[in-house]
Design a protein around this motif. Structure first.
Motif, PDB file in Angstrom:
ATOM      1  N   GLY A   9       0.803  -1.228   0.000  1.00  0.00           N
ATOM      2  CA  GLY A   9       0.000   0.000   0.000  1.00  0.00           C
ATOM      3  C   GLY A   9       0.826   1.263   0.000  1.00  0.00           C
ATOM      4  O   GLY A   9       1.728   1.442  -0.809  1.00  0.00           O
ATOM      5  N   SER A  10       0.524   2.132   0.984  1.00  0.00           N
ATOM      6  CA  SER A  10       1.092   3.502   0.965  1.00  0.00           C
ATOM      7  C   SER A  10       2.618   3.508   1.095  1.00  0.00           C
ATOM      8  O   SER A  10       3.280   4.420   0.608  1.00  0.00           O
ATOM      9  CB  SER A  10       0.466   4.347   2.062  1.00  0.00           C
ATOM     10  OG  SER A  10       0.441   3.598   3.252  1.00  0.00           O
ATOM     11  N   GLY A  11       3.191   2.515   1.767  1.00  0.00           N
ATOM     12  CA  GLY A  11       4.651   2.464   1.824  1.00  0.00           C
ATOM     13  C   GLY A  11       5.290   3.491   2.739  1.00  0.00           C
ATOM     14  O   GLY A  11       6.439   3.885   2.546  1.00  0.00           O
ATOM     15  N   THR A  12       4.589   3.944   3.760  1.00  0.00           N
ATOM     16  CA  THR A  12       5.209   4.938   4.664  1.00  0.00           C
ATOM     17  C   THR A  12       6.339   4.288   5.453  1.00  0.00           C
ATOM     18  O   THR A  12       7.336   4.926   5.756  1.00  0.00           O
ATOM     19  CB  THR A  12       4.177   5.538   5.641  1.00  0.00           C
ATOM     20  OG1 THR A  12       3.643   4.516   6.477  1.00  0.00           O
ATOM     21  CG2 THR A  12       3.073   6.269   4.900  1.00  0.00           C
ATOM     22  N   ASN A  13       6.224   2.994   5.754  1.00  0.00           N
ATOM     23  CA  ASN A  13       7.339   2.310   6.434  1.00  0.00           C
ATOM     24  C   ASN A  13       8.513   2.111   5.482  1.00  0.00           C
ATOM     25  O   ASN A  13       9.675   2.140   5.900  1.00  0.00           O
ATOM     26  CB  ASN A  13       6.871   0.968   7.015  1.00  0.00           C
ATOM     27  CG  ASN A  13       6.165   1.151   8.348  1.00  0.00           C
ATOM     28  OD1 ASN A  13       6.794   1.444   9.358  1.00  0.00           O
ATOM     29  ND2 ASN A  13       4.856   1.048   8.346  1.00  0.00           N
ATOM     30  N   LEU A  14       8.210   1.924   4.218  1.00  0.00           N
ATOM     31  CA  LEU A  14       9.287   1.840   3.205  1.00  0.00           C
ATOM     32  C   LEU A  14      10.075   3.154   3.211  1.00  0.00           C
ATOM     33  O   LEU A  14      11.315   3.163   3.236  1.00  0.00           O
ATOM     34  CB  LEU A  14       8.678   1.601   1.821  1.00  0.00           C
ATOM     35  CG  LEU A  14       9.536   1.944   0.596  1.00  0.00           C
ATOM     36  CD1 LEU A  14      10.795   1.092   0.536  1.00  0.00           C
ATOM     37  CD2 LEU A  14       8.727   1.791  -0.702  1.00  0.00           C
ATOM     38  N   ALA A  23       6.464  -4.555   5.093  1.00  0.00           N
ATOM     39  CA  ALA A  23       6.061  -3.208   5.551  1.00  0.00           C
ATOM     40  C   ALA A  23       4.708  -2.874   4.949  1.00  0.00           C
ATOM     41  O   ALA A  23       4.617  -2.365   3.839  1.00  0.00           O
ATOM     42  CB  ALA A  23       7.120  -2.208   5.113  1.00  0.00           C
ATOM     43  N   GLY A  24       3.683  -3.233   5.683  1.00  0.00           N
ATOM     44  CA  GLY A  24       2.344  -3.015   5.157  1.00  0.00           C
ATOM     45  C   GLY A  24       2.041  -4.026   4.063  1.00  0.00           C
ATOM     46  O   GLY A  24       1.288  -3.792   3.143  1.00  0.00           O
ATOM     47  N   ILE A  32       6.214  -5.685  10.567  1.00  0.00           N
ATOM     48  CA  ILE A  32       5.690  -4.735  11.533  1.00  0.00           C
ATOM     49  C   ILE A  32       4.188  -4.947  11.640  1.00  0.00           C
ATOM     50  O   ILE A  32       3.502  -5.102  10.631  1.00  0.00           O
ATOM     51  CB  ILE A  32       6.010  -3.275  11.144  1.00  0.00           C
ATOM     52  CG1 ILE A  32       5.522  -2.340  12.255  1.00  0.00           C
ATOM     53  CG2 ILE A  32       5.412  -2.855   9.785  1.00  0.00           C
ATOM     54  CD1 ILE A  32       6.307  -1.080  12.360  1.00  0.00           C
ATOM     55  N   HIS A  33       3.733  -5.037  12.895  1.00  0.00           N
ATOM     56  CA  HIS A  33       2.301  -5.282  13.106  1.00  0.00           C
ATOM     57  C   HIS A  33       1.775  -4.210  14.060  1.00  0.00           C
ATOM     58  O   HIS A  33       2.395  -3.947  15.093  1.00  0.00           O
ATOM     59  CB  HIS A  33       2.100  -6.686  13.693  1.00  0.00           C
ATOM     60  CG  HIS A  33       0.662  -7.021  13.919  1.00  0.00           C
ATOM     61  ND1 HIS A  33      -0.193  -7.362  12.887  1.00  0.00           N
ATOM     62  CD2 HIS A  33      -0.082  -7.015  15.055  1.00  0.00           C
ATOM     63  CE1 HIS A  33      -1.405  -7.572  13.391  1.00  0.00           C
ATOM     64  NE2 HIS A  33      -1.368  -7.364  14.704  1.00  0.00           N
ATOM     65  N   PRO A  34       0.637  -3.607  13.718  1.00  0.00           N
ATOM     66  CA  PRO A  34       0.145  -2.474  14.522  1.00  0.00           C
ATOM     67  C   PRO A  34      -0.683  -2.894  15.742  1.00  0.00           C
ATOM     68  O   PRO A  34      -1.852  -2.533  15.881  1.00  0.00           O
ATOM     69  CB  PRO A  34      -0.724  -1.704  13.518  1.00  0.00           C
ATOM     70  CG  PRO A  34      -1.214  -2.730  12.573  1.00  0.00           C
ATOM     71  CD  PRO A  34      -0.169  -3.804  12.501  1.00  0.00           C
ATOM     72  N   LEU A  50       1.173   4.727  13.587  1.00  0.00           N
ATOM     73  CA  LEU A  50       2.002   4.700  12.362  1.00  0.00           C
ATOM     74  C   LEU A  50       3.270   5.547  12.551  1.00  0.00           C
ATOM     75  O   LEU A  50       4.363   5.161  12.144  1.00  0.00           O
ATOM     76  CB  LEU A  50       1.191   5.208  11.165  1.00  0.00           C
ATOM     77  CG  LEU A  50       1.746   4.930   9.781  1.00  0.00           C
ATOM     78  CD1 LEU A  50       1.982   3.455   9.535  1.00  0.00           C
ATOM     79  CD2 LEU A  50       0.835   5.498   8.693  1.00  0.00           C
ATOM     80  N   GLU A  82       5.602   3.512  14.389  1.00  0.00           N
ATOM     81  CA  GLU A  82       6.163   2.448  13.535  1.00  0.00           C
ATOM     82  C   GLU A  82       7.399   2.941  12.801  1.00  0.00           C
ATOM     83  O   GLU A  82       8.404   2.240  12.681  1.00  0.00           O
ATOM     84  CB  GLU A  82       5.116   2.009  12.509  1.00  0.00           C
ATOM     85  CG  GLU A  82       3.937   1.286  13.108  1.00  0.00           C
ATOM     86  CD  GLU A  82       2.923   0.892  12.054  1.00  0.00           C
ATOM     87  OE1 GLU A  82       3.305   0.721  10.889  1.00  0.00           O
ATOM     88  OE2 GLU A  82       1.732   0.744  12.402  1.00  0.00           O
TER      89      GLU A  82
HETATM   90  C1  GRF Z   1       0.703   0.023   8.882  1.00  0.00           C
HETATM   91  O1  GRF Z   1      -0.217   0.279   9.904  1.00  0.00           O
HETATM   92  C2  GRF Z   1       1.435  -1.247   9.214  1.00  0.00           C
HETATM   93  O2  GRF Z   1       1.500  -1.503  10.577  1.00  0.00           O
HETATM   94  C3  GRF Z   1       0.586  -2.276   8.562  1.00  0.00           C
HETATM   95  O3  GRF Z   1       0.238  -1.688   7.317  1.00  0.00           O
HETATM   96  C4  GRF Z   1      -0.006  -0.289   7.565  1.00  0.00           C
HETATM   97  C5  GRF Z   1       0.446   0.555   6.396  1.00  0.00           C
HETATM   98  O4  GRF Z   1       1.818   0.548   6.331  1.00  0.00           O
HETATM   99  N1  GRF Z   1       1.301  -3.514   8.426  1.00  0.00           N
HETATM  100  P1  GRF Z   1       2.609   1.396   5.177  1.00  0.00           P
HETATM  101  O5  GRF Z   1       2.163   2.839   5.283  1.00  0.00           O
HETATM  102  O6  GRF Z   1       2.205   0.807   3.830  1.00  0.00           O
HETATM  103  O7  GRF Z   1       4.049   1.226   5.507  1.00  0.00           O
END
Ligand code: GRF
Length: 189
Positions: free
Chosen positions: A15-20, A89-90, A110-112, A173, A176
């Motif tokens: 998805g959005s990839g903010t953890n990336l 990551a998501g 990563i788990h929220p 988030l 995270e």
């Molecule tokens: C985050 O809440 C993460 O914990 C879950 O997916 C969500 C989106 O993550 N696994 P990201 O923005 O795509 O990194």
């Protein structure tokens, strides 16, 4: 300068990839033991792919409809690029026991939620519905059981009375993004 002996890492997103983004920024710092060599997604529309392409990170999309075949292709790709760490990551697909066994490096996720509580989906709403005082996020090693591998790091945050799943998700988030790099350091340094 990215050190020659940094651990080549693949980030799996859906998805959005903010953890990336936060792992990428971290990977450019001196204290990072990793460098990102590959981004993999099951979703061609994942916004995180816009980021990885902008940063010229090799990015591949795989259709997980035929899981066995696609996992075999991914393992080949990981081997070709000498990937030794996978950061989920998501990432919204479950990797098979065979994939986890075949991939010789480490896989972390990563788990929220504060595992082992609230495995699976909709963690924030479930915690609020149960009037939990705290929630948070967890980085854990991935094994063949969902959200059940050895915990590496956790961050606990207070749930506010007026929190909705949206407001709680937003706050978690942010945590995270700080926790993931810390967990990578803990794993390798
Ligand atoms: C985050 O809440 C993460 O914990 C879950 O997916 C969500 C989106 O993550 N696994 P990201 O923005 O795509 O990194």
């Amino acid at each position: 300068m990215i050190g020659p002996n940094k651990i080549k890492t693949a980030i799996f997103i859906s998805g959005s990839g903010t953890n990336l983004k936060s792992l990428y920024k971290f990977s450019l710092t001196k204290k990072s033991p990793i460098k990102i060599g590959l981004v993999i997604s099951n979703n061609k529309d994942a916004k995180g792919l816009l980021f990885s392409k902008k940063k010229k990170i090799i990015s591949k999309v795989f259709n997980f409809k035929r899981k066995i075949i696609v996992e075999h292709k991914i393992l080949k790709e990981l081997k070709k690029r000498k990937i030794r760490l996978i950061c989920l990551a998501g990432f919204m697909k479950i990797l098979s026991k065979n994939f986890i066994k075949k991939f010789k490096g480490k896989i972390i996720n990563i788990h929220p939620s504060l595992l082992p509580k609230y495995k699976g989906l909709n963690t924030h709403q479930r915690a609020i519905n149960n009037s939990e005082k705290f929630s948070g996020c967890t980085i854990h090693l991935v094994n063949h059981k969902l959200d059940s591998g050895k915990i590496i790091l956790q961050k606990r945050i207070k749930i506010h009375k007026q929190d909705t799943s949206k407001s709680l998700a937003k706050r978690i988030l942010k945590e995270e993004h700080k926790l993931y790099p810390k967990a990578v350091i803990k794993l390798y340094c």
